[in-house]
Design an enzyme around this catalytic site. Structure first.
Site, PDB file in Angstrom:
ATOM      1  N   PRO A 133       0.591  -1.371  -0.008  1.00 32.40           N
ATOM      2  CA  PRO A 133       0.201   0.000   0.161  1.00 32.40           C
ATOM      3  C   PRO A 133       0.961   1.341   0.006  1.00 32.40           C
ATOM      4  O   PRO A 133       0.147   2.411   0.002  1.00 32.40           O
ATOM      5  CB  PRO A 133      -0.795  -0.198   1.445  1.00 32.40           C
ATOM      6  N   GLU A 134       2.192   1.085  -0.061  1.00 30.49           N
ATOM      7  CA  GLU A 134       2.987   2.235  -0.120  1.00 30.49           C
ATOM      8  C   GLU A 134       2.483   3.410  -0.672  1.00 30.49           C
ATOM      9  O   GLU A 134       2.572   4.502  -0.038  1.00 30.49           O
ATOM     10  CB  GLU A 134       4.366   2.056  -0.230  1.00 30.49           C
TER      11      GLU A 134
END
Length: 260
Positions: A133-134
């Site tokens: 999810p960065e």
């Protein structure tokens, strides 16, 4: 009890991430504990396989966001040192001479997915989820990217790195990230079965096979590579472990290095 719990089960050492209240989020203490455990276990001949697992509801939910907020305020030099610790840990796992199995349940997000990717085998419970999810919080999966690309393949990695979408365990198995997907009730028994299989192999052969795979994984097929691989086999065949393995096969008995 510390942030990492070491449990010995026969020929395996189980490394339990032990920050369950934070879904085993990675911080400096946990990373240092993992590096220390790897250094300790490398020299223990009785330990043939390592299992990486998480206490509580998740395998590892990624980086400790409170620590990341602090890191954002650091100087660039200090931030690089912080990031370098995790990069060293991942490489240490990837190059470790003994097989590592990731026992994944619950969330394996961001750095947690990277930990799984740096292991040799990934066994996931059906309810496990993987996610990168960065990009959704303005970051990039930098240190884990080499291992994610190797484990997912570049084409699939592009999808999951860029979208940040969740990847279920069954789909992770279908596209090759997870080697096995089992029910939660079967998770430990399946990991223990793999431990049993791995512990029957020659420890030097396993270490050399890991080095060989690292060398040939992205190498172009060429006469030079052919000569290198022939040299590897010639050197291995001259060793006592291979001689004992061949003798035991012909004599229909267990080799002396086989874990009982």
């Amino acid at each position: 009890m510390g942030v990492l719990e070491l449990e010995r089960r026969g020929p395996a050492a189980w490394l339990w991430l032990n920050r369950p209240e934070l879904r085993n989020a990675l911080n400096a203490d946990l990373q240092d504990a993992l590096l220390g455990a790897l250094a300790e276990l490398e020299g223990e001949k009785s330990v043939r396989v390592l299992v990486l697992a998480g206490r509580g509801a998740a395998f590892c939910a990624g980086g400790d966001l409170s620590r990341m907020e602090q890191a954002a305020k650091m100087t660039r030099a200090k931030s690089k040192v912080e990031a370098g610790r995790f990069a060293r840990l991942l490489y240490r796992m990837h190059a470790f001479p003994k097989p590592l199995i990731a026992r994944v349940h619950g969330a394996a997000f961001a750095g947690g997915m990277g930990l799984a990717a740096a292991c040799d085998l990934v066994v996931a419970a059906e309810e496990a989820e993987f996610c990168l999810p960065e990009v959704r919080i303005g970051l990039v999966p930098a240190m884990i990217s080499p291992y994610i690309v190797r484990a997912l393949g570049e084409h699939q990695a592009r999808r999951y790195v860029l979208t940040g979408e969740r990847l279920g365990a069954r789909e992770a198995q279908r596209i090759g990230f997870a080697h096995e997907c089992v029910t939660a009730q079967e998770l430990d028994s399946r990991v223990e079965k793999l431990v049993e299989q791995l512990s029957q192999a020659g420890p030097q052969a396993l270490a050399r096979s890991k080095k060989l795979l690292a060398r040939v994984g992205k190498a172009a097929v060429s006469p030079r590579l052919a000569a290198e691989t022939a040299s590897v086999l010639a050197n291995v065949r001259a060793g006592e472990e291979a001689r004992e393995g061949i003798r035991s096969f012909l004599e229909k008995r267990r080799p002396g290095w086989s874990a009982k």
